[in-house]
Design a protein around this motif. Sequence first.
Motif, PDB file in Angstrom:
ATOM      1  N   ALA A 153       1.659   7.081  -6.761  1.00 10.00           N
ATOM      2  CA  ALA A 153       0.658   8.095  -7.116  1.00 10.00           C
ATOM      3  C   ALA A 153       1.116   9.503  -6.748  1.00 10.00           C
ATOM      4  CB  ALA A 153      -0.669   7.773  -6.428  1.00 10.00           C
ATOM      5  N   GLN A 154       1.917   9.612  -5.654  1.00 12.96           N
ATOM      6  CA  GLN A 154       2.397  10.921  -5.200  1.00 12.96           C
ATOM      7  C   GLN A 154       3.742  11.295  -5.812  1.00 12.96           C
ATOM      8  OE1 GLN A 154       2.385  10.561  -0.940  1.00 12.96           O
ATOM      9  NE2 GLN A 154       0.134  10.463  -0.807  1.00 12.96           N
ATOM     10  N   ASN A 155       4.241  10.427  -6.724  1.00 13.21           N
ATOM     11  CA  ASN A 155       5.475  10.724  -7.451  1.00 13.21           C
ATOM     12  C   ASN A 155       6.684  10.885  -6.514  1.00 13.21           C
ATOM     13  OD1 ASN A 155       6.535  10.875 -10.014  1.00 13.21           O
ATOM     14  ND2 ASN A 155       6.540  13.101 -10.053  1.00 13.21           N
ATOM     15  N   VAL A 156       6.739  10.030  -5.487  1.00 17.40           N
ATOM     16  CA  VAL A 156       7.864  10.034  -4.541  1.00 17.40           C
ATOM     17  C   VAL A 156       9.131   9.551  -5.255  1.00 17.40           C
ATOM     18  CG1 VAL A 156       8.757   8.879  -2.452  1.00 17.40           C
ATOM     19  CG2 VAL A 156       6.407   9.728  -2.525  1.00 17.40           C
ATOM     20  N   LEU A 161      10.848   4.324  -3.427  1.00 19.59           N
ATOM     21  CA  LEU A 161       9.945   3.356  -4.058  1.00 19.59           C
ATOM     22  C   LEU A 161      10.615   1.994  -4.179  1.00 19.59           C
ATOM     23  CD1 LEU A 161       8.386   5.502  -6.933  1.00 19.59           C
ATOM     24  CD2 LEU A 161       7.265   4.768  -4.828  1.00 19.59           C
ATOM     25  N   THR A 162      11.899   2.006  -4.552  1.00 18.33           N
ATOM     26  CA  THR A 162      12.635   0.750  -4.729  1.00 18.33           C
ATOM     27  C   THR A 162      12.741  -0.009  -3.414  1.00 18.33           C
ATOM     28  OG1 THR A 162      13.914   1.702  -6.546  1.00 18.33           O
ATOM     29  CG2 THR A 162      14.836  -0.242  -5.467  1.00 18.33           C
ATOM     30  N   VAL A 163      13.081   0.683  -2.340  1.00 19.54           N
ATOM     31  CA  VAL A 163      13.200   0.045  -1.020  1.00 19.54           C
ATOM     32  C   VAL A 163      11.870  -0.586  -0.615  1.00 19.54           C
ATOM     33  CG1 VAL A 163      13.550   0.468   1.440  1.00 19.54           C
ATOM     34  CG2 VAL A 163      15.099   1.500  -0.226  1.00 19.54           C
ATOM     35  N   GLU A 164      10.774   0.155  -0.782  1.00 18.87           N
ATOM     36  CA  GLU A 164       9.447  -0.355  -0.406  1.00 18.87           C
ATOM     37  C   GLU A 164       9.058  -1.571  -1.244  1.00 18.87           C
ATOM     38  OE1 GLU A 164       7.175   3.151  -0.997  1.00 18.87           O
ATOM     39  OE2 GLU A 164       7.236   3.728   1.125  1.00 18.87           O
ATOM     40  N   LEU A 165       9.335  -1.482  -2.540  1.00 22.81           N
ATOM     41  CA  LEU A 165       8.938  -2.575  -3.423  1.00 22.81           C
ATOM     42  C   LEU A 165       9.785  -3.826  -3.186  1.00 22.81           C
ATOM     43  CD1 LEU A 165       7.032  -3.479  -5.608  1.00 22.81           C
ATOM     44  CD2 LEU A 165       8.569  -2.513  -7.330  1.00 22.81           C
ATOM     45  N   GLU A 166      11.062  -3.648  -2.891  1.00 17.15           N
ATOM     46  CA  GLU A 166      11.909  -4.812  -2.570  1.00 17.15           C
ATOM     47  C   GLU A 166      11.367  -5.547  -1.348  1.00 17.15           C
ATOM     48  OE1 GLU A 166      15.831  -3.211  -2.151  1.00 17.15           O
ATOM     49  OE2 GLU A 166      16.355  -3.565  -4.254  1.00 17.15           O
ATOM     50  N   THR A 190       9.029  -3.844 -10.626  1.00 20.10           N
ATOM     51  CA  THR A 190       7.559  -3.810 -10.630  1.00 20.10           C
ATOM     52  C   THR A 190       7.006  -4.981 -11.446  1.00 20.10           C
ATOM     53  OG1 THR A 190       7.684  -1.388 -10.532  1.00 20.10           O
ATOM     54  CG2 THR A 190       5.551  -2.343 -11.069  1.00 20.10           C
ATOM     55  N   GLU A 191       7.616  -5.240 -12.587  1.00 18.28           N
ATOM     56  CA  GLU A 191       7.193  -6.386 -13.399  1.00 18.28           C
ATOM     57  C   GLU A 191       7.388  -7.697 -12.640  1.00 18.28           C
ATOM     58  OE1 GLU A 191       9.154  -6.317 -17.179  1.00 18.28           O
ATOM     59  OE2 GLU A 191       7.841  -4.742 -17.970  1.00 18.28           O
ATOM     60  N   GLU A 195       0.828  -1.210   0.000  1.00 17.66           N
ATOM     61  CA  GLU A 195       0.000   0.000   0.000  1.00 17.66           C
ATOM     62  C   GLU A 195       0.864   1.263   0.000  1.00 17.66           C
ATOM     63  OE1 GLU A 195      -3.246   0.440  -0.419  1.00 17.66           O
ATOM     64  OE2 GLU A 195      -3.325  -1.711  -0.790  1.00 17.66           O
ATOM     65  N   SER A 196       1.958   1.220   0.752  1.00 15.74           N
ATOM     66  CA  SER A 196       2.864   2.377   0.790  1.00 15.74           C
ATOM     67  C   SER A 196       3.485   2.619  -0.582  1.00 15.74           C
ATOM     68  CB  SER A 196       3.954   2.137   1.833  1.00 15.74           C
ATOM     69  OG  SER A 196       4.860   3.209   1.861  1.00 15.74           O
ATOM     70  N   PHE A 197       3.888   1.537  -1.246  1.00 17.13           N
ATOM     71  CA  PHE A 197       4.467   1.657  -2.595  1.00 17.13           C
ATOM     72  C   PHE A 197       3.452   2.257  -3.569  1.00 17.13           C
ATOM     73  CE2 PHE A 197       4.665  -0.466  -6.790  1.00 17.13           C
ATOM     74  CZ  PHE A 197       5.821   0.138  -7.283  1.00 17.13           C
TER      75      PHE A 197
END
Length: 587
Positions: free
Chosen positions: A197-200, A205-210, A268-269, A190-192
Amino acid sequence: MNPVSTDQIVLDVLQRASSQNPDVLKPAEAKLGEWETQPGFYTVLSNIISNHNVDINVRWMAVLYFKNGIDKYWRRNAPNAISDDEKQNLKRSLISNFSEPIQQIATQKAVLVSKIARSDCPKEWPELLPTLIQAIENSDSLVQHRGLLTLHNVIKALSSKRLAGDRRLFQEFSSNIYAFILNLWNNFTESFIRNVAQNVNADLLTVELEKALLTLRILRKLTIHGFYRPHQNQDCMNFIKVIFEKIRTSLECRKRLRMRGQYLFELTEKFIIHLTKILLSVLDSHPFTFVDFIQPTLELTIYYAFTPEGIEYVFERFVIQCFNLIKGILLCAEYRPAKVVELTKDPETVRAHQIKTGFLQPNTLAEICKKLVSHYFILTQDELDMWDNDPENFANDEAGESWKYSLRPSMESVFVTLFHEHRDTLAPILLEMIRETNCMVSPEDMAGILRKDAVYNAVGLAAYDMYDEVDFDQWFLNTLIEELKIKHNNYRVIRRRVSSLIGNWTGIKLSLELRPALYECVTSLLESDEDMAVRLTASTSLRHAIDDFEFNSEQFRPYLDRAFNLLFNLLKEAKECETKVPEWDSY
């Protein structure tokens, strides 16, 4: 071996062992080989691995020797086994620090922990899992990431144990930790999505998605291997249910992230693909748990693979997963009722069958069939370029059986499955396509040639199910033979496909009287002035004709010498082993 006095000696030898000079490398490897059975050697290696000031190549070498030592000497009954005291020290050292800055070393340390955990956890290493949970709950982002990385590898190792007692322990552990990991995954995901959406910035983004991907991988192992019946656990069912929404949202995020850096885009993929892997794993391992998700899975896959609105979001690997899900649902043995439905023993089988048939209505099947042939079966520019640059690999790639991982084999596989399951609905549609393309296409009309190629491909794949629908003898005499006579370069696409079509239909519905005409056509396609991919396809078709049960050697005798010489020349010209082996079969 005294670690205090020998750390530097071992460090020097490891440095020499990482050298590219064989005169330096070989004596160092020999010395390390002597030390691997010495008490205290692995403690020294552990110290070197944990020292962030040591050169990464030397630390990497220490990790490799440590891994080999675990494989050889960790078991108590192994010759020269590591002592219990040293084992305890090593285990404490490995989980004492989760702040390794180098990703490759952190991954290898996680693998080391998982190898030991498979042997010792939980009875001889009860503190491992609580320590990992503490690391995951740490406020330091790096420590949390390394804790998740280690837990992922440990879960992966423990889930692979197959003895009944081990599986029972893993199921107990899964029940205790599942809600905690699910909550972490929800928060990271959810954070990612919110930050996209907020263009962080991309680093955050990479840390959150990992972390989201690591927790997702853990959840996959827990869901598949941690529950005997996942549908009896509400957290499991909630997790699977939310996957569909996350796939949709993640595909939208991927579209936004196209210009935000290659690594983040690919990550992301990878996240999206792993979501689909969970659906496939549940379908494969727990088909009755999956019954409630047949409808949403079909809705998701049909939307993204077969509608103009959905296709703009997809990428190749995701489409392959969509096809694999469709095929998995269609072929699942647990979803097939008895011929008399009322005699089916399990009511869930009947329910699954009703959901499938209720969704796959004739109009839906027709649209899928048309989209497969008119969109997916069309040769792409990349494929045509590959044909030009490397015809052997082009022919071999398309001949492969890698339907789980490659787009063309996967689309063809799902087409064959659909056609076999719904022959009465789809046969008239394919016949109409044949009628629409049953005219000579101008050699300059490449789009028309590719459309015809796609239809011919479909007819070849559905040959067994179209037996009663197609008068192949007349089609062969009136159309296919004439198309083989056109030698324009663009028509190589048609010549190759007609050759393949003939090979598919030879053993199904081709009169014995027409076999000589077939041999004449195929051998003419083996001539040295023909395109290489066409020649390779023709050799395969000739093999099918000769292997046919009704093959008459007397009919083939007039073509034997010519075919033999042409195949021999093709074998000499071929460069790839993948090409030569089938050619030997034909030869």
